[in-house]
Write a protein that holds these residues in place. Structure first.
Motif, mmCIF file in Angstrom:
data_model
loop_
_atom_site.group_PDB
_atom_site.id
_atom_site.type_symbol
_atom_site.label_atom_id
_atom_site.label_comp_id
_atom_site.label_asym_id
_atom_site.label_seq_id
_atom_site.Cartn_x
_atom_site.Cartn_y
_atom_site.Cartn_z
ATOM 1 N N ARG A 10 2.075 6.297 -7.028
ATOM 2 C CA ARG A 10 1.000 7.172 -7.504
ATOM 3 C C ARG A 10 1.467 8.625 -7.564
ATOM 4 O O ARG A 10 1.045 9.406 -8.400
ATOM 5 N N LEU A 52 0.835 -1.211 0.000
ATOM 6 C CA LEU A 52 0.000 0.000 0.000
ATOM 7 C C LEU A 52 0.866 1.256 0.000
ATOM 8 O O LEU A 52 0.588 2.228 -0.697
ATOM 9 N N GLU A 53 1.935 1.189 0.784
ATOM 10 C CA GLU A 53 2.838 2.339 0.869
ATOM 11 C C GLU A 53 3.517 2.589 -0.488
ATOM 12 O O GLU A 53 3.604 3.723 -0.961
ATOM 13 N N CYS A 108 -0.342 0.621 -16.013
ATOM 14 C CA CYS A 108 -0.396 0.755 -14.557
ATOM 15 C C CYS A 108 0.346 2.017 -14.118
ATOM 16 O O CYS A 108 -0.166 2.818 -13.335
ATOM 17 N N LEU A 162 -1.842 5.143 -12.750
ATOM 18 C CA LEU A 162 -1.859 4.974 -11.296
ATOM 19 C C LEU A 162 -2.392 6.199 -10.554
ATOM 20 O O LEU A 162 -3.124 6.048 -9.568
ATOM 21 N N ASP A 186 -8.616 4.235 -4.905
ATOM 22 C CA ASP A 186 -8.448 3.582 -3.618
ATOM 23 C C ASP A 186 -7.277 2.604 -3.735
ATOM 24 O O ASP A 186 -7.374 1.598 -4.442
ATOM 25 N N ASP A 187 -6.198 2.901 -3.043
ATOM 26 C CA ASP A 187 -4.998 2.071 -3.163
ATOM 27 C C ASP A 187 -5.265 0.619 -2.775
ATOM 28 O O ASP A 187 -4.603 -0.291 -3.269
ATOM 29 N N VAL A 195 2.367 1.689 -3.411
ATOM 30 C CA VAL A 195 1.369 2.161 -4.371
ATOM 31 C C VAL A 195 1.168 3.671 -4.203
ATOM 32 O O VAL A 195 1.114 4.420 -5.188
ATOM 33 N N ALA A 196 1.072 4.103 -2.957
ATOM 34 C CA ALA A 196 0.876 5.538 -2.709
ATOM 35 C C ALA A 196 2.062 6.348 -3.236
ATOM 36 O O ALA A 196 1.892 7.408 -3.852
ATOM 37 N N LEU A 217 -6.030 5.945 -9.780
ATOM 38 C CA LEU A 217 -6.571 4.903 -8.909
ATOM 39 C C LEU A 217 -7.113 5.567 -7.653
ATOM 40 O O LEU A 217 -6.380 6.241 -6.938
ATOM 41 N N PHE A 255 -5.812 -1.933 -5.503
ATOM 42 C CA PHE A 255 -4.757 -2.038 -6.511
ATOM 43 C C PHE A 255 -4.776 -3.395 -7.220
ATOM 44 O O PHE A 255 -4.668 -3.470 -8.443
#
Lengths: 196, 291
Positions: A25, A18-19, A68, A72, A77-78, A21-22, A75, A81
């Protein structure tokens, strides 16, 4: 090649993912590379099963990874994903399948990996499965792989494919039925000519 | 052979045997090279913006060249021809970016083609109707739209509606009248999108409707982009990429307002998680004047 003997790349724990992805992003390329390395094996195994072709699968996964990165920031809501990137892959698979057009059957037949040594009956069953699967439409292949390989629920399968759950259910039913018929047809003894 | 579970088990086992569990390294290497050249769609509204056609891209590059070389300010708005009326000459000039006073005496700036906006009052001249509005901090302009990370407001001149949002070839045969009702009817009839019941609205004394458009759940799986309408050069206008978010984030709030016989369309999109008062305040601040 039996890939069970090949090591996959290490997965990233969900919280760390999650980290990443954030961060990705927000444009962090290093974080994106970590994400890509974490998901590429799974995406490839899906693409390979659906498309039955190594080159097409590689192109589809590469395309999905590029999409992706590009999309990204959109997106919302992470935590979504995984399903989001699966959906990108499904779109990329459709594109590759179309692009390959009529060539794909010949290509895939040439590129089928040699089966691992198995008892004759198992080999025969695998060949029957391969033939039956090859005859399915792309839509039916996708639903089978998502449901029976990834183990997604019907709802998750529907979300990944962007279709109603009822449609996913009917496609699954049809695909399994088509595979059953293919297996039975292959198992049936040849018709004997009867003379009077 | 037993039907059902036995076949499912056979297929599942076969998938496990067949699965290639490690992807070739070259996928990551090749994807990395493409990513190096690929810009992220950075702003919240970017994926809904129209894709510029090749001629437009060339024109935009030419405009950019003029700006760089001559320092001239040229604003290029191919979508600003009036709907349903006589064709106006293409705008060769150039609304002044200098602030001008509004009737209330407040300074009003023409929306720049790009860049971060200072809080204040701006006018969009993207359609046949001048739309003035006030934004706070955190907004960026894209010429015909403004956005934050979680909201966007884009203005559209809509000459045609795609009969099928999944088929970019479907607009050519679709005649569209110039009234609010004409556009609502066309959107309502559009295949592969769902439209909510129209809600009557009034903005700055002008009457219109607000509808919400969303991808139809029964659309073909192959439909990876939905295009709602065209822009005056014939290219696709507002688009929805269904893979860009969960279904409840794919709803397009479309406002269609009649301003003294001219139709102005704007999409006021906001993320579900955003502060809903922000875009509501922008809309409440709008004044509209037919040019």
């Amino acid at each position: 090649m039996n890939a069970a003997t090949t090591e996959t790349r290490p997965a990233i724990p969900a919280s760390v993912m999650l980290e990443h992805v954030a961060r990705a992003r927000a444009g962090d390329r290093e974080a994106f590379d970590l994400i890509a390395a974490s998901v590429v094996d799974r995406l490839y195994s899906i693409a390979r099963l659906v498309l039955r072709d190594a080159d097409l699968a590689e192109d589809a996964v590469q395309d999905a990874l590029v999409r992706c990165w590009r999309d990204l920031p959109m997106l919302r809501d992470d935590a979504n994903f995984d399903s989001w990137v699966r959906r990108l892959l499904m779109n990329a698979i459709t594109d590759e399948f179309r692009r390959a057009g009529r060539r794909r059957t010949a290509i895939s037949l040439l590129r089928l990996d040699p089966p691992a040594p198995d008892p004759a009956e198992d080999v025969a069953t695998r060949e029957q499965l391969a033939r039956g699967f090859q005859r399915l439409t792309l839509d039916h292949r996708k639903v089978l792989v998502l449901r029976l390989y990834l183990g997604l629920s019907l709802e998750e399968t529907a979300t990944t494919l962007g279709i109603p759950a009822g449609t996913a259910k009917s496609r699954l039913h049809y695909a399994i039925e088509a595979m059953r018929v293919a297996l039975e047809a292959d198992a049936r003894p040849p018709i004997q000519e009867v003379s009077a | 052979m037993n039907a059902g579970r036995d076949v499912e088990r056979l297929i599942a086992d076969w998938f496990v045997e067949e699965a290639v569990l490690r992807a070739p390294d070259r996928i990551l290497e090749d994807a990395g090279r493409v990513v190096d050249r690929t810009k992220q769609r950075r702003f919240g509204a970017a994926w809904r913006n129209p894709f510029m056609s090749a001629p437009l891209r060339v024109a935009a590059a030419a405009v950019l060249g003029v700006l760089v070389l001559g320092g001239a300010l040229i604003i290029f708005k191919p979508w600003s021809a009036p709907v349903g009326g006589p064709t106006s000459p293409p705008p060769s000039a150039t609304p002044s970016a200098e602030p001008s006073p509004s009737p209330s005496g407040e300074l009003v700036r023409v929306l720049p083609e790009s860049g971060r906006l200072e809080p204040g009052r701006y006018v969009s001249q993207a359609t046949a109707v001048d739309v003035e509005f006030t934004v706070g901090s955190g907004w960026t302009s894209g010429g015909y739209y403004v956005n934050t990370d979680t909201q966007s407001l884009s203005f559209w001149n809509v000459p045609k509606v795609y009969a099928d949002a999944c088929d970019l070839g479907s607009a050519a045969d679709t005649a569209l009248g110039g009234s609010v009702d004409d556009l609502v009817a066309a959107l309502d009839n559009q295949a592969n999108t769902d439209m909510s019941s129209p809600v009557e609205v009034t903005i700055d004394g002008h009457r219109g409707v607000r509808v919400e458009l969303s991808p139809s759940s029964g659309r073909p799986e192959s439909c990876s982009t939905l295009a709602l309408w065209t822009i005056p050069d014939g290219g696709p206008g507002r688009q929805i990429d269904p893979s860009s978010g969960p279904p409840d984030e794919l709803v397009e709030p479309v406002w269609i307002v009649d301003v003294d016989g001219a139709r102005v369309v704007f999409v006021a999109w906001e993320s579900k998680a955003s502060d809903h008062s922000v875009i509501a305040d922008v809309i409440a601040s709008m004044t509209m004047r037919k040019r």
